[in-house]
Design a protein around this motif. Sequence first.
Motif, PDB file in Angstrom:
ATOM      1  N   SER A  34       0.832  -1.212   0.000  1.00  0.00           N
ATOM      2  CA  SER A  34       0.000   0.000   0.000  1.00  0.00           C
ATOM      3  C   SER A  34       0.864   1.259   0.000  1.00  0.00           C
ATOM      4  CB  SER A  34      -0.961   0.000   1.191  1.00  0.00           C
ATOM      5  OG  SER A  34      -0.276   0.075   2.418  1.00  0.00           O
ATOM      6  N   THR A  35       2.007   1.210   0.659  1.00  0.00           N
ATOM      7  CA  THR A  35       2.930   2.356   0.632  1.00  0.00           C
ATOM      8  C   THR A  35       3.410   2.634  -0.789  1.00  0.00           C
ATOM      9  OG1 THR A  35       3.677   2.015   2.900  1.00  0.00           O
ATOM     10  CG2 THR A  35       5.180   3.200   1.440  1.00  0.00           C
ATOM     11  N   LEU A  36       3.715   1.578  -1.532  1.00  0.00           N
ATOM     12  CA  LEU A  36       4.131   1.768  -2.922  1.00  0.00           C
ATOM     13  C   LEU A  36       3.032   2.467  -3.723  1.00  0.00           C
ATOM     14  CD1 LEU A  36       5.828  -1.672  -3.724  1.00  0.00           C
ATOM     15  CD2 LEU A  36       6.930   0.462  -3.030  1.00  0.00           C
ATOM     16  N   LEU A  37       1.781   2.047  -3.521  1.00  0.00           N
ATOM     17  CA  LEU A  37       0.683   2.661  -4.250  1.00  0.00           C
ATOM     18  C   LEU A  37       0.435   4.097  -3.791  1.00  0.00           C
ATOM     19  CD1 LEU A  37      -1.730  -0.399  -4.371  1.00  0.00           C
ATOM     20  CD2 LEU A  37      -0.799   0.798  -6.362  1.00  0.00           C
ATOM     21  N   ILE A  38       0.478   4.322  -2.492  1.00  0.00           N
ATOM     22  CA  ILE A  38       0.212   5.658  -1.948  1.00  0.00           C
ATOM     23  C   ILE A  38       1.268   6.657  -2.418  1.00  0.00           C
ATOM     24  CG2 ILE A  38       0.179   7.002   0.190  1.00  0.00           C
ATOM     25  CD1 ILE A  38      -1.127   4.469   1.493  1.00  0.00           C
ATOM     26  N   ARG A  39       2.536   6.243  -2.412  1.00  0.00           N
ATOM     27  CA  ARG A  39       3.618   7.156  -2.804  1.00  0.00           C
ATOM     28  C   ARG A  39       3.951   7.076  -4.293  1.00  0.00           C
ATOM     29  NH1 ARG A  39       7.949   7.511   2.204  1.00  0.00           N
ATOM     30  NH2 ARG A  39       6.495   6.964   3.884  1.00  0.00           N
ATOM     31  N   ASP A  40       3.202   6.233  -4.996  1.00  0.00           N
ATOM     32  CA  ASP A  40       3.377   6.061  -6.442  1.00  0.00           C
ATOM     33  C   ASP A  40       4.804   5.646  -6.798  1.00  0.00           C
ATOM     34  OD1 ASP A  40       1.895   5.942  -8.789  1.00  0.00           O
ATOM     35  OD2 ASP A  40       2.618   7.882  -9.492  1.00  0.00           O
ATOM     36  N   ILE A  41       5.273   4.642  -6.084  1.00  0.00           N
ATOM     37  CA  ILE A  41       6.552   3.993  -6.372  1.00  0.00           C
ATOM     38  C   ILE A  41       6.191   2.624  -6.945  1.00  0.00           C
ATOM     39  CG2 ILE A  41       8.714   3.130  -5.382  1.00  0.00           C
ATOM     40  CD1 ILE A  41       8.191   5.150  -3.041  1.00  0.00           C
ATOM     41  N   ILE A  42       6.239   2.508  -8.259  1.00  0.00           N
ATOM     42  CA  ILE A  42       5.600   1.375  -8.924  1.00  0.00           C
ATOM     43  C   ILE A  42       6.649   0.513  -9.633  1.00  0.00           C
ATOM     44  CG2 ILE A  42       3.839   0.691 -10.577  1.00  0.00           C
ATOM     45  CD1 ILE A  42       2.768   2.219  -8.118  1.00  0.00           C
ATOM     46  N   PRO A  43       6.705  -0.779  -9.330  1.00  0.00           N
ATOM     47  CA  PRO A  43       7.683  -1.658  -9.981  1.00  0.00           C
ATOM     48  C   PRO A  43       7.594  -1.614 -11.504  1.00  0.00           C
ATOM     49  CG  PRO A  43       6.596  -2.789  -8.162  1.00  0.00           C
ATOM     50  CD  PRO A  43       5.868  -1.495  -8.356  1.00  0.00           C
ATOM     51  N   ILE A  44       8.745  -1.642 -12.140  1.00  0.00           N
ATOM     52  CA  ILE A  44       8.798  -1.771 -13.600  1.00  0.00           C
ATOM     53  C   ILE A  44       8.707  -3.257 -13.917  1.00  0.00           C
ATOM     54  CG2 ILE A  44      10.234  -1.446 -15.641  1.00  0.00           C
ATOM     55  CD1 ILE A  44      11.386   1.043 -14.190  1.00  0.00           C
ATOM     56  N   ILE A  45       7.624  -3.635 -14.624  1.00  0.00           N
ATOM     57  CA  ILE A  45       7.294  -5.049 -14.819  1.00  0.00           C
ATOM     58  C   ILE A  45       7.288  -5.374 -16.305  1.00  0.00           C
ATOM     59  CG2 ILE A  45       5.584  -6.849 -14.388  1.00  0.00           C
ATOM     60  CD1 ILE A  45       4.465  -5.086 -12.120  1.00  0.00           C
ATOM     61  N   PRO A  46       8.205  -6.199 -16.797  1.00  0.00           N
ATOM     62  CA  PRO A  46       8.154  -6.615 -18.203  1.00  0.00           C
ATOM     63  C   PRO A  46       6.876  -7.390 -18.502  1.00  0.00           C
ATOM     64  CG  PRO A  46      10.292  -7.112 -17.228  1.00  0.00           C
ATOM     65  CD  PRO A  46       9.383  -6.740 -16.104  1.00  0.00           C
ATOM     66  N   GLN A  47       6.361  -7.225 -19.713  1.00  0.00           N
ATOM     67  CA  GLN A  47       5.075  -7.817 -20.058  1.00  0.00           C
ATOM     68  C   GLN A  47       5.150  -9.305 -20.376  1.00  0.00           C
ATOM     69  OE1 GLN A  47       2.758  -5.770 -23.000  1.00  0.00           O
ATOM     70  NE2 GLN A  47       3.364  -3.748 -22.308  1.00  0.00           N
ATOM     71  N   GLU A  48       6.280  -9.775 -20.861  1.00  0.00           N
ATOM     72  CA  GLU A  48       6.336 -11.116 -21.433  1.00  0.00           C
ATOM     73  C   GLU A  48       6.982 -12.114 -20.472  1.00  0.00           C
ATOM     74  OE1 GLU A  48       8.411 -10.690 -25.114  1.00  0.00           O
ATOM     75  OE2 GLU A  48       6.999  -9.191 -25.873  1.00  0.00           O
ATOM     76  N   GLY A  49       6.397 -13.303 -20.394  1.00  0.00           N
ATOM     77  CA  GLY A  49       7.013 -14.367 -19.605  1.00  0.00           C
ATOM     78  C   GLY A  49       6.066 -15.154 -18.728  1.00  0.00           C
TER      79      GLY A  49
END
Length: 516
Positions: A131-146
């Motif tokens: 929830s902290t990641l969402l609240i502070r907008d620190i969002i993992p960079i997630i590759p689409q494929e795999g």
Amino acid sequence: MVQKNSQTVVFDGTPLTVIQVAALAAGKAKVKLDTSDEFRARIDRGAEFLEKLLREDGVIYGVTTGYGDSCSVSVPPELVYELPRHLYTFHGCGMGEAFSLEESRAILAARLASLCQGYSGVRYRLLEQISTLLIRDIIPIIPQEGSVGASGDLTPLSYLAAVLEGHREVWYRGEQLTTAEVYSAEGIEPISLRPKEALAIMNGTAAMTGIACLAVTRAQYVVRLATRITSLCSVAVEGNDFHFDPMLFSVKPHPGQQQIAAWIHDDLHTGEVPRNSNRLQDRYSLRCAPHVIGVLQDMLPTTVAFVERELNSANDNPIIDAEGEHVLHGGHFYGGHIAHAMDSLKAALANVADLVDRQIAQTVDPKFNHGLPANLSGATGTQAAINHGFKAVQIAASAWTAEALKGTLPASIFSRSTECHNQDKVSMGTIAARDCTRVLELVEQVLAAGIAISCQGVALRIRDGQLTLQDLQPALQQDLERTAQLLTFLTEDRPLEQDLRRLVEAIREKHWVLYA
């Protein structure tokens, strides 16, 4: 970042909607994790039960064993706490483009919603970190494929697990930065994942479900905009209003189809005598528009139900029943419902694009548009000979439609056997959701061409005195005005790429207010 006057989405284990996830993903909603003692205790009971089993030397899949086909491998007690790090580390093999920031927020929201059900054996502290990641907008960079969609979205979600411990990279204030430097700047302590926690994060359907939440909300607007384009095209080519008569549709009672016909009827209705009674039957792309768009409208409630049930489910393995003290091994990570929902949705969406493409072709063609200039060029006099209006846009819309139709091959039929045949029947749900997103992009481009061309056609009728603005229903008048804010009347040929890009962005921002 979260916009002003936003709503609040509360994560407390009660059902969320696709609309809430879409609002959160777009930065139009705040995140609030339930902080009540009751909710904290309910979540922590699962982790405490697993700790109890560990102390009693219980065998727990993914805690004291390896993963998947390696479940027969026992993990020595002194290595149990290192196992989560190995899980997200070896799954760090994603490829392709990264999910967008909006899509990645939706993925995190979907994972948090599932963990809040309280059957994953994780600590409340883990939910706080997400929830902290969402609240502070620190969002993992997630590759689409795999991901093959079982055992869940392992590889995409490994990027969330790694970020929770301070590794890999994140989106932060418009930049891609290492998680470590962002945590340092924000004063966030990385957490150490406990036994089962990496598995609980990764072994679920959050990537496909988050993307599906966004897809269905975009599709709901596609329905409405395609309906309005049909109304505008009917006016432009002097179509027969009575094709949408309520009595006609009362005898074929598909509710979505009836709704589309009613919307068009309200857009066009000018009295008991049809405006263009000299032509009994228009071409199918106008006359059968409620039947085509109605399929999408009728299937959306079922599609939304599929997605929302998945969103609000515990979908990892094993399921931890802390109250009954059971560890239940199953296959809830299997994303079959999302796969079939997305496969069906993309087919219905592409059919709507094909309909609008046919309406465009009819409207620009002087053989069929009943007196409009070729390609809807606004040029007059000698300049008319060298101006070509929307000729190329019609060709481009045909190309976008063809590509959308090509993308409708069901992903769910391509199940693969993976991981030493442990995962020998998989859902392909994430690929289906990604395919649906691509089809949506193409459909929205066709709709951008459709709104541009239909409004130009009506504007030409008004300019040439065949129609007055007051002849139109207020909703159509407003659409002409809203479209004119983005696309000026086309008189002299000009490159239309930027105009179309503005229109596509406006579609995604729901620029036109369409039907209650």
